[in-house]
Design an enzyme around this catalytic site. Sequence first.
Site, PDB file in Angstrom:
ATOM      1  CB  VAL A  68      -0.916   0.019   1.257  1.00  0.00           C
ATOM      2  CG1 VAL A  68      -1.670   1.342   1.348  1.00  0.00           C
ATOM      3  CG2 VAL A  68      -1.895  -1.150   1.227  1.00  0.00           C
ATOM      4  N   GLY A 113       4.388   4.117   2.981  1.00  0.00           N
ATOM      5  CA  GLY A 113       3.959   2.852   2.381  1.00  0.00           C
ATOM      6  C   GLY A 113       4.098   1.720   3.373  1.00  0.00           C
ATOM      7  CE  LYS A 114       4.876  -1.387   8.227  1.00  0.00           C
ATOM      8  NZ  LYS A 114       5.765  -0.579   9.058  1.00  0.00           N
ATOM      9  N   GLY A 115       3.961  -2.939   3.405  1.00  0.00           N
ATOM     10  CA  GLY A 115       3.650  -4.159   2.675  1.00  0.00           C
ATOM     11  C   GLY A 115       3.560  -5.335   3.617  1.00  0.00           C
ATOM     12  CG  ASP A 154       7.128  -3.985   9.844  1.00  0.00           C
ATOM     13  OD1 ASP A 154       7.318  -2.847  10.276  1.00  0.00           O
ATOM     14  OD2 ASP A 154       6.148  -4.668  10.199  1.00  0.00           O
TER      15      ASP A 154
END
Length: 424
Positions: A68, A113-115, A154
Amino acid sequence: MITEVSSSLENEMNPWLAAEARFDEAASRLGLDDGMRKILRSPAREVTVHIPVQLDDGRLEVFTGYRVQHSVARGPAKGGVRFAPDVTLDEVKALASWMTWKCAVVNIPFGGGKGGVVCDPRLLSMSELERITRRYTAELIEFIGPEKDVPAPDMNTNQQTMAWIMDTYSMHMRSTVTAVVTGKPLDLGGSRGRTEATGRGCQIVTSQALKLFGLEPHNTRVVIQGFGNVGSMAARLMAQAGYRIIAIVEYDVTVYNDHGLDIAALLAHRNETGSIRDFTGGENVPQQDGLFLDCDVLVPAARENVLTSQNAARVRAKILCEGANGPTTPEADKILAEKGIFVIPDILANAGGVTVSYFEWVQDRQGFFWNEQLVNGRLEEIMVNSFRDVVGYAEKHGVHNRTAAYMLALDRVSFAMKLRGIYA
Ligand code: NAD
Protein backbone atom coordinates in the site's frame (compact mmCIF):
# COMPACT_ATOMS: atom_id res chain seq x y z
CA MET A 1 -21.52 -7.74 29.52
CA ILE A 2 -18.12 -9.44 29.22
CA THR A 3 -18.65 -9.70 25.44
CA GLU A 4 -19.48 -5.98 25.29
CA VAL A 5 -16.29 -5.03 27.15
CA SER A 6 -14.14 -7.32 25.00
CA SER A 7 -15.62 -6.08 21.73
CA SER A 8 -15.15 -2.42 22.72
CA LEU A 9 -11.57 -3.24 23.75
CA GLU A 10 -11.10 -4.94 20.38
CA ASN A 11 -12.29 -1.77 18.64
CA GLU A 12 -10.02 0.29 20.85
CA MET A 13 -7.07 -1.82 19.69
CA ASN A 14 -7.93 -1.79 15.98
CA PRO A 15 -5.01 -0.02 14.23
CA TRP A 16 -7.19 1.35 11.43
CA LEU A 17 -9.66 2.92 13.88
CA ALA A 18 -6.81 4.30 16.00
CA ALA A 19 -5.18 5.85 12.91
CA GLU A 20 -8.53 7.38 11.90
CA ALA A 21 -9.18 8.80 15.37
CA ARG A 22 -5.81 10.57 15.41
CA PHE A 23 -6.24 11.78 11.83
CA ASP A 24 -9.74 13.15 12.51
CA GLU A 25 -8.72 15.04 15.61
CA ALA A 26 -5.70 16.64 13.93
CA ALA A 27 -7.64 17.44 10.73
CA SER A 28 -10.42 19.14 12.71
CA ARG A 29 -7.99 21.19 14.77
CA LEU A 30 -6.20 22.26 11.60
CA GLY A 31 -9.49 23.12 9.92
CA LEU A 32 -8.55 20.94 6.94
CA ASP A 33 -11.22 21.16 4.22
CA ASP A 34 -13.36 18.14 3.28
CA GLY A 35 -11.67 17.57 -0.07
CA MET A 36 -8.18 17.38 1.41
CA ARG A 37 -9.47 15.09 4.17
CA LYS A 38 -10.92 12.75 1.55
CA ILE A 39 -7.61 12.57 -0.29
CA LEU A 40 -5.50 12.01 2.82
CA ARG A 41 -7.88 9.47 4.28
CA SER A 42 -7.53 7.03 1.40
CA PRO A 43 -4.29 5.44 0.23
CA ALA A 44 -3.04 6.55 -3.18
CA ARG A 45 -2.56 2.91 -4.24
CA GLU A 46 -3.30 -0.56 -2.85
CA VAL A 47 -1.82 -3.55 -4.65
CA THR A 48 -2.81 -7.14 -3.84
CA VAL A 49 -0.83 -10.00 -5.36
CA HIS A 50 -1.33 -13.74 -5.21
CA ILE A 51 2.03 -15.44 -5.32
CA PRO A 52 2.41 -19.04 -6.46
CA VAL A 53 5.40 -20.64 -4.73
CA GLN A 54 6.72 -24.17 -4.86
CA LEU A 55 7.35 -25.53 -1.35
CA ASP A 56 10.33 -27.72 -0.49
CA ASP A 57 8.19 -30.88 -0.63
CA GLY A 58 7.13 -30.08 -4.21
CA ARG A 59 3.61 -28.83 -3.42
CA LEU A 60 2.43 -25.53 -4.92
CA GLU A 61 1.04 -22.94 -2.52
CA VAL A 62 -0.42 -19.51 -3.23
CA PHE A 63 0.38 -16.69 -0.78
CA THR A 64 -1.34 -13.31 -0.69
CA GLY A 65 0.79 -10.18 -0.53
CA TYR A 66 -0.01 -6.48 -0.23
CA ARG A 67 1.76 -3.24 -0.89
CA VAL A 68 0.00 0.00 0.00
CA GLN A 69 1.29 3.44 -0.93
CA HIS A 70 -0.62 5.85 1.24
CA SER A 71 0.99 9.05 -0.05
CA VAL A 72 3.76 10.01 -2.43
CA ALA A 73 3.09 13.75 -2.16
CA ARG A 74 6.45 14.55 -0.50
CA GLY A 75 8.56 11.83 -2.12
CA PRO A 76 8.71 8.07 -2.72
CA ALA A 77 6.60 5.87 -0.44
CA LYS A 78 8.64 4.45 2.45
CA GLY A 79 7.79 1.61 4.79
CA GLY A 80 8.43 -1.94 5.89
CA VAL A 81 7.28 -5.34 4.66
CA ARG A 82 5.98 -7.78 7.26
CA PHE A 83 5.53 -11.53 7.02
CA ALA A 84 2.83 -12.80 9.38
CA PRO A 85 -0.14 -15.18 9.24
CA ASP A 86 -2.64 -12.51 10.32
CA VAL A 87 -1.61 -9.62 8.03
CA THR A 88 -4.69 -7.88 6.60
CA LEU A 89 -5.11 -5.17 4.00
CA ASP A 90 -6.70 -2.91 6.65
CA GLU A 91 -3.69 -3.27 8.89
CA VAL A 92 -1.28 -2.55 6.03
CA LYS A 93 -3.33 0.52 5.03
CA ALA A 94 -3.23 1.86 8.59
CA LEU A 95 0.51 1.26 8.88
CA ALA A 96 1.14 2.93 5.50
CA SER A 97 -0.66 6.10 6.59
CA TRP A 98 1.32 6.01 9.83
CA MET A 99 4.52 6.09 7.75
CA THR A 100 3.31 9.16 5.83
CA TRP A 101 2.86 11.04 9.10
CA LYS A 102 6.11 9.76 10.61
CA CYS A 103 8.21 10.85 7.62
CA ALA A 104 6.49 14.23 7.59
CA VAL A 105 7.07 14.81 11.34
CA VAL A 106 10.83 14.41 10.90
CA ASN A 107 10.61 16.32 7.61
CA ILE A 108 12.34 13.78 5.39
CA PRO A 109 11.36 13.68 1.70
CA PHE A 110 9.33 10.47 1.75
CA GLY A 111 5.69 9.52 1.69
CA GLY A 112 4.28 6.48 3.43
CA GLY A 113 3.96 2.85 2.38
CA LYS A 114 3.73 -0.59 3.89
CA GLY A 115 3.65 -4.16 2.67
CA GLY A 116 2.89 -7.60 3.93
CA VAL A 117 2.70 -11.24 2.95
CA VAL A 118 0.23 -13.55 4.66
CA CYS A 119 2.43 -16.45 5.73
CA ASP A 120 3.80 -18.03 8.86
CA PRO A 121 7.60 -17.74 8.71
CA ARG A 122 7.99 -20.26 11.55
CA LEU A 123 6.62 -22.95 9.23
CA LEU A 124 8.76 -22.01 6.22
CA SER A 125 12.37 -22.87 5.36
CA MET A 126 14.90 -20.22 4.31
CA SER A 127 14.62 -21.28 0.68
CA GLU A 128 10.80 -21.08 0.80
CA LEU A 129 11.06 -17.61 2.35
CA GLU A 130 13.50 -16.62 -0.39
CA ARG A 131 11.15 -17.80 -3.15
CA ILE A 132 8.19 -15.97 -1.54
CA THR A 133 10.25 -12.77 -1.23
CA ARG A 134 11.53 -12.93 -4.79
CA ARG A 135 8.14 -13.63 -6.37
CA TYR A 136 6.49 -10.94 -4.21
CA THR A 137 9.14 -8.48 -5.44
CA ALA A 138 8.72 -9.57 -9.06
CA GLU A 139 4.94 -9.04 -8.85
CA LEU A 140 5.52 -5.50 -7.53
CA ILE A 141 8.33 -4.67 -9.94
CA GLU A 142 6.64 -1.69 -11.62
CA PHE A 143 5.40 -0.23 -8.33
CA ILE A 144 8.63 -0.15 -6.30
CA GLY A 145 11.96 1.58 -6.97
CA PRO A 146 14.25 4.28 -5.54
CA GLU A 147 12.03 7.03 -6.95
CA LYS A 148 8.71 5.29 -6.31
CA ASP A 149 8.51 3.16 -3.21
CA VAL A 150 11.34 1.96 -0.97
CA PRO A 151 10.56 -1.08 1.24
CA ALA A 152 12.39 -1.92 4.49
CA PRO A 153 12.36 -4.68 7.13
CA ASP A 154 9.43 -5.04 9.51
CA MET A 155 7.96 -7.89 11.55
CA ASN A 156 9.68 -11.20 10.61
CA THR A 157 11.71 -9.71 7.78
CA ASN A 158 15.35 -8.68 8.06
CA GLN A 159 18.57 -7.71 6.25
CA GLN A 160 18.54 -10.98 4.33
CA THR A 161 15.00 -10.34 3.07
CA MET A 162 16.12 -6.89 1.90
CA ALA A 163 19.13 -8.41 0.11
CA TRP A 164 16.77 -10.77 -1.80
CA ILE A 165 14.45 -7.88 -2.73
CA MET A 166 17.40 -5.79 -3.88
CA ASP A 167 18.80 -8.66 -5.93
CA THR A 168 15.47 -9.53 -7.58
CA TYR A 169 14.78 -5.90 -8.45
CA SER A 170 18.32 -5.48 -9.79
CA MET A 171 18.02 -8.60 -11.98
CA HIS A 172 14.88 -7.15 -13.58
CA MET A 173 16.54 -3.74 -14.08
CA ARG A 174 19.72 -5.38 -15.47
CA SER A 175 21.86 -3.32 -13.07
CA THR A 176 22.51 -3.19 -9.33
CA VAL A 177 20.05 -0.81 -7.67
CA THR A 178 20.89 -0.70 -3.97
CA ALA A 179 18.55 2.24 -3.20
CA VAL A 180 15.41 0.16 -3.88
CA VAL A 181 15.30 -0.98 -0.24
CA THR A 182 16.80 0.11 3.08
CA GLY A 183 17.85 -1.96 6.07
CA LYS A 184 20.31 -3.88 3.88
CA PRO A 185 23.52 -5.52 5.11
CA LEU A 186 26.42 -3.03 5.32
CA ASP A 187 28.24 -4.87 2.53
CA LEU A 188 25.33 -4.32 0.14
CA GLY A 189 24.86 -0.59 0.64
CA GLY A 190 23.44 -0.54 4.18
CA SER A 191 24.15 2.43 6.44
CA ARG A 192 26.30 2.54 9.52
CA GLY A 193 24.21 3.32 12.59
CA ARG A 194 20.94 1.89 11.18
CA THR A 195 20.61 -0.95 13.72
CA GLU A 196 21.00 1.45 16.63
CA ALA A 197 19.03 4.32 15.07
CA THR A 198 15.57 3.79 16.58
CA GLY A 199 16.88 3.33 20.14
CA ARG A 200 19.26 6.25 19.64
CA GLY A 201 16.37 8.44 18.46
CA CYS A 202 14.42 7.52 21.63
CA GLN A 203 17.37 8.54 23.77
CA ILE A 204 17.77 11.85 21.94
CA VAL A 205 14.12 12.93 22.28
CA THR A 206 14.00 11.75 25.91
CA SER A 207 17.03 13.90 26.71
CA GLN A 208 15.19 16.89 25.23
CA ALA A 209 12.13 16.16 27.37
CA LEU A 210 14.27 15.82 30.51
CA LYS A 211 15.52 19.37 29.95
CA LEU A 212 11.91 20.63 29.98
CA PHE A 213 11.40 18.87 33.32
CA GLY A 214 14.71 20.12 34.75
CA LEU A 215 15.76 16.50 35.30
CA GLU A 216 19.44 15.56 35.23
CA PRO A 217 20.32 12.17 33.71
CA HIS A 218 21.68 10.80 37.01
CA ASN A 219 18.37 11.62 38.75
CA THR A 220 16.30 10.00 36.01
CA ARG A 221 14.74 6.57 36.66
CA VAL A 222 13.77 4.72 33.51
CA VAL A 223 11.61 1.64 32.89
CA ILE A 224 11.84 0.01 29.44
CA GLN A 225 9.42 -2.58 28.09
CA GLY A 226 10.99 -4.85 25.48
CA PHE A 227 14.66 -5.78 25.33
CA GLY A 228 14.81 -6.34 21.56
CA ASN A 229 16.36 -4.10 18.94
CA VAL A 230 14.75 -0.82 20.06
CA GLY A 231 14.51 -1.45 23.82
CA SER A 232 18.00 -2.85 24.36
CA MET A 233 19.60 -0.10 22.29
CA ALA A 234 17.63 2.64 24.07
CA ALA A 235 18.63 1.05 27.41
CA ARG A 236 22.29 0.88 26.44
CA LEU A 237 22.44 4.49 25.23
CA MET A 238 20.41 5.87 28.14
CA ALA A 239 22.65 4.02 30.60
CA GLN A 240 25.70 5.42 28.80
CA ALA A 241 24.20 8.91 29.15
CA GLY A 242 23.96 8.33 32.93
CA TYR A 243 20.23 7.51 33.35
CA ARG A 244 19.28 4.92 35.97
CA ILE A 245 17.52 2.06 34.17
CA ILE A 246 15.59 0.62 37.11
CA ALA A 247 13.60 -2.04 35.25
CA ILE A 248 13.42 -3.99 32.01
CA VAL A 249 10.03 -5.55 31.30
CA GLU A 250 10.03 -8.60 29.03
CA TYR A 251 7.15 -10.89 28.00
CA ASP A 252 7.87 -13.35 30.84
CA VAL A 253 9.41 -11.31 33.65
CA THR A 254 10.44 -7.85 34.85
CA VAL A 255 13.98 -7.40 36.16
CA TYR A 256 14.26 -4.61 38.72
CA ASN A 257 17.04 -2.78 40.55
CA ASP A 258 16.34 0.58 42.13
CA HIS A 259 20.04 1.52 41.97
CA GLY A 260 20.07 0.96 38.22
CA LEU A 261 20.69 -2.16 36.13
CA ASP A 262 24.04 -2.86 34.49
CA ILE A 263 22.70 -3.01 30.93
CA ALA A 264 25.83 -4.48 29.30
CA ALA A 265 25.84 -7.27 31.91
CA LEU A 266 22.08 -7.87 31.45
CA LEU A 267 22.57 -8.15 27.67
CA ALA A 268 25.38 -10.66 28.23
CA HIS A 269 23.15 -12.62 30.64
CA ARG A 270 20.29 -12.68 28.11
CA ASN A 271 22.63 -13.78 25.31
CA GLU A 272 23.97 -16.55 27.52
CA THR A 273 20.70 -17.85 29.01
CA GLY A 274 18.12 -16.77 26.43
CA SER A 275 16.18 -14.72 29.02
CA ILE A 276 16.65 -11.73 31.33
CA ARG A 277 15.23 -13.82 34.22
CA ASP A 278 17.46 -14.54 37.27
CA PHE A 279 19.96 -11.81 36.49
CA THR A 280 22.22 -11.49 39.54
CA GLY A 281 22.28 -7.69 39.25
CA GLY A 282 18.52 -7.35 39.83
CA GLU A 283 15.44 -9.08 41.20
CA ASN A 284 12.64 -10.84 39.30
CA VAL A 285 9.32 -9.00 39.64
CA PRO A 286 5.99 -10.22 38.15
CA GLN A 287 5.96 -9.24 34.50
CA GLN A 288 2.62 -7.38 34.65
CA ASP A 289 3.83 -4.98 37.39
CA GLY A 290 6.77 -3.63 35.40
CA LEU A 291 4.90 -1.04 33.34
CA PHE A 292 3.40 0.53 36.43
CA LEU A 293 6.54 1.06 38.52
CA ASP A 294 7.18 4.55 39.86
CA CYS A 295 9.67 6.16 37.44
CA ASP A 296 10.48 9.33 35.50
CA VAL A 297 10.54 7.84 32.01
CA LEU A 298 8.60 4.86 30.69
CA VAL A 299 9.66 3.51 27.29
CA PRO A 300 7.24 0.96 25.83
CA ALA A 301 9.43 -0.61 23.12
CA ALA A 302 7.88 -4.04 22.64
CA ARG A 303 4.59 -4.02 20.74
CA GLU A 304 1.31 -2.19 20.07
CA ASN A 305 -1.68 -1.69 22.42
CA VAL A 306 0.09 -2.18 25.75
CA LEU A 307 -1.50 0.91 27.34
CA THR A 308 -5.29 0.82 27.07
CA SER A 309 -8.37 2.19 28.85
CA GLN A 310 -7.99 -0.78 31.22
CA ASN A 311 -4.56 0.05 32.63
CA ALA A 312 -3.39 3.57 31.64
CA ALA A 313 -4.51 5.02 34.99
CA ARG A 314 -1.84 2.89 36.68
CA VAL A 315 1.10 4.47 34.81
CA ARG A 316 3.35 6.36 37.24
CA ALA A 317 5.85 7.99 34.85
CA LYS A 318 6.36 11.70 34.12
CA ILE A 319 7.43 11.08 30.52
CA LEU A 320 6.24 8.37 28.12
CA CYS A 321 8.60 7.80 25.19
CA GLU A 322 6.90 5.52 22.65
CA GLY A 323 9.66 3.36 21.19
CA ALA A 324 7.11 0.89 19.81
CA ASN A 325 4.52 1.69 17.16
CA GLY A 326 1.06 2.26 18.59
CA PRO A 327 1.70 1.22 22.21
CA THR A 328 -1.05 3.58 23.45
CA THR A 329 -4.71 3.42 22.35
CA PRO A 330 -6.68 6.67 21.79
CA GLU A 331 -8.70 5.91 24.98
CA ALA A 332 -5.50 5.51 26.97
CA ASP A 333 -4.28 8.84 25.54
CA LYS A 334 -7.14 10.65 27.26
CA ILE A 335 -6.26 9.07 30.62
CA LEU A 336 -2.56 9.90 30.27
CA ALA A 337 -3.48 13.48 29.37
CA GLU A 338 -5.64 13.79 32.50
CA LYS A 339 -2.72 12.55 34.55
CA GLY A 340 -0.48 15.19 32.97
CA ILE A 341 1.97 12.68 31.52
CA PHE A 342 4.26 14.15 28.86
CA VAL A 343 3.92 11.85 25.84
CA ILE A 344 6.57 11.69 23.13
CA PRO A 345 4.38 10.06 20.47
CA ASP A 346 5.57 7.10 18.39
CA ILE A 347 5.61 8.99 15.09
CA LEU A 348 8.28 11.21 16.63
CA ALA A 349 9.92 8.99 19.28
CA ASN A 350 10.75 6.02 17.05
CA ALA A 351 11.37 7.97 13.83
CA GLY A 352 15.15 7.60 14.25
CA GLY A 353 14.90 4.33 12.31
CA VAL A 354 13.28 5.78 9.21
CA THR A 355 15.55 8.81 9.41
CA VAL A 356 18.67 6.66 9.11
CA SER A 357 16.89 4.64 6.40
CA TYR A 358 16.62 7.95 4.57
CA PHE A 359 20.38 8.43 5.09
CA GLU A 360 20.92 4.92 3.66
CA TRP A 361 18.90 5.80 0.55
CA VAL A 362 20.86 9.07 0.15
CA GLN A 363 24.22 7.27 0.52
CA ASP A 364 23.20 4.56 -1.98
CA ARG A 365 22.16 7.16 -4.52
CA GLN A 366 25.39 9.11 -4.00
CA GLY A 367 27.52 5.97 -3.93
CA PHE A 368 29.37 7.67 -1.09
CA PHE A 369 29.18 6.31 2.43
CA TRP A 370 29.31 8.20 5.70
CA ASN A 371 31.11 7.23 8.88
CA GLU A 372 29.07 6.46 11.98
CA GLN A 373 29.83 9.79 13.63
CA LEU A 374 28.36 11.66 10.68
CA VAL A 375 25.24 9.44 10.65
CA ASN A 376 24.69 9.89 14.39
CA GLY A 377 25.32 13.64 14.27
CA ARG A 378 22.81 14.13 11.45
CA LEU A 379 20.29 11.91 13.23
CA GLU A 380 20.66 13.99 16.39
CA GLU A 381 20.09 17.22 14.47
CA ILE A 382 16.89 15.90 12.88
CA MET A 383 15.50 14.40 16.11
CA VAL A 384 16.21 17.55 18.16
CA ASN A 385 14.65 19.82 15.52
CA SER A 386 11.61 17.54 15.20
CA PHE A 387 11.12 17.43 18.97
CA ARG A 388 11.21 21.24 19.06
CA ASP A 389 8.79 21.46 16.13
CA VAL A 390 6.27 19.15 17.83
CA VAL A 391 6.51 20.74 21.28
CA GLY A 392 6.35 24.20 19.69
CA TYR A 393 3.24 23.22 17.73
CA ALA A 394 1.65 21.81 20.90
CA GLU A 395 2.24 25.09 22.74
CA LYS A 396 1.08 27.25 19.86
CA HIS A 397 -2.17 25.30 19.35
CA GLY A 398 -2.82 24.36 22.98
CA VAL A 399 -2.90 20.62 22.24
CA HIS A 400 -1.06 17.54 23.50
CA ASN A 401 2.09 16.33 21.78
CA ARG A 402 0.45 13.51 19.85
CA THR A 403 -2.19 15.77 18.32
CA ALA A 404 0.54 18.34 17.64
CA ALA A 405 2.68 15.74 15.84
CA TYR A 406 -0.26 14.71 13.65
CA MET A 407 -1.22 18.33 12.97
CA LEU A 408 2.34 19.16 11.96
CA ALA A 409 2.46 16.12 9.67
CA LEU A 410 -0.94 16.79 8.10
CA ASP A 411 -0.01 20.41 7.61
CA ARG A 412 3.23 19.48 5.80
CA VAL A 413 1.63 16.81 3.59
CA SER A 414 -1.43 18.91 2.69
CA PHE A 415 0.79 21.91 1.94
CA ALA A 416 2.89 19.80 -0.46
CA MET A 417 -0.31 18.63 -2.15
CA LYS A 418 -1.63 22.15 -2.50
CA LEU A 419 1.65 23.28 -4.06
CA ARG A 420 1.57 20.38 -6.52
CA GLY A 421 -2.12 20.85 -7.33
CA ILE A 422 -4.48 18.16 -8.53
CA TYR A 423 -3.48 16.61 -11.86
CA ALA A 424 -6.49 16.04 -14.06
P1 NAD B 1 12.16 -6.96 18.56
O1 NAD B 1 11.41 -8.16 18.12
O2 NAD B 1 13.63 -6.88 18.31
O3 NAD B 1 11.97 -6.75 20.14
C1 NAD B 1 10.75 -6.80 20.81
C2 NAD B 1 11.02 -7.25 22.24
O4 NAD B 1 9.83 -7.10 23.00
C3 NAD B 1 11.45 -8.71 22.35
O5 NAD B 1 12.56 -8.82 23.22
C4 NAD B 1 10.21 -9.40 22.92
O6 NAD B 1 10.51 -10.53 23.73
C5 NAD B 1 9.59 -8.29 23.76
N1 NAD B 1 8.16 -8.43 23.98
C6 NAD B 1 7.20 -8.90 23.13
N2 NAD B 1 5.99 -8.86 23.69
C7 NAD B 1 6.17 -8.37 24.94
C8 NAD B 1 5.30 -8.08 26.01
N3 NAD B 1 4.00 -8.31 25.91
N4 NAD B 1 5.83 -7.58 27.14
C9 NAD B 1 7.14 -7.34 27.24
N5 NAD B 1 8.03 -7.59 26.26
C10 NAD B 1 7.55 -8.09 25.12
O7 NAD B 1 11.39 -5.72 17.91
P2 NAD B 1 11.93 -4.22 17.74
O8 NAD B 1 12.53 -4.07 16.38
O9 NAD B 1 12.72 -3.82 18.93
O10 NAD B 1 10.56 -3.41 17.68
C11 NAD B 1 9.81 -3.13 18.86
C12 NAD B 1 8.73 -2.12 18.54
O11 NAD B 1 9.32 -0.95 17.98
C13 NAD B 1 7.68 -2.58 17.51
O12 NAD B 1 6.45 -1.97 17.84
C14 NAD B 1 8.22 -1.99 16.22
O13 NAD B 1 7.17 -1.81 15.26
C15 NAD B 1 8.73 -0.66 16.72
N6 NAD B 1 9.72 -0.02 15.83
C16 NAD B 1 10.88 -0.66 15.53
C17 NAD B 1 11.80 -0.01 14.70
C18 NAD B 1 13.14 -0.65 14.40
O14 NAD B 1 13.97 0.04 13.78
N7 NAD B 1 13.42 -1.87 14.81
C19 NAD B 1 11.51 1.24 14.17
C20 NAD B 1 10.31 1.88 14.52
C21 NAD B 1 9.42 1.22 15.36
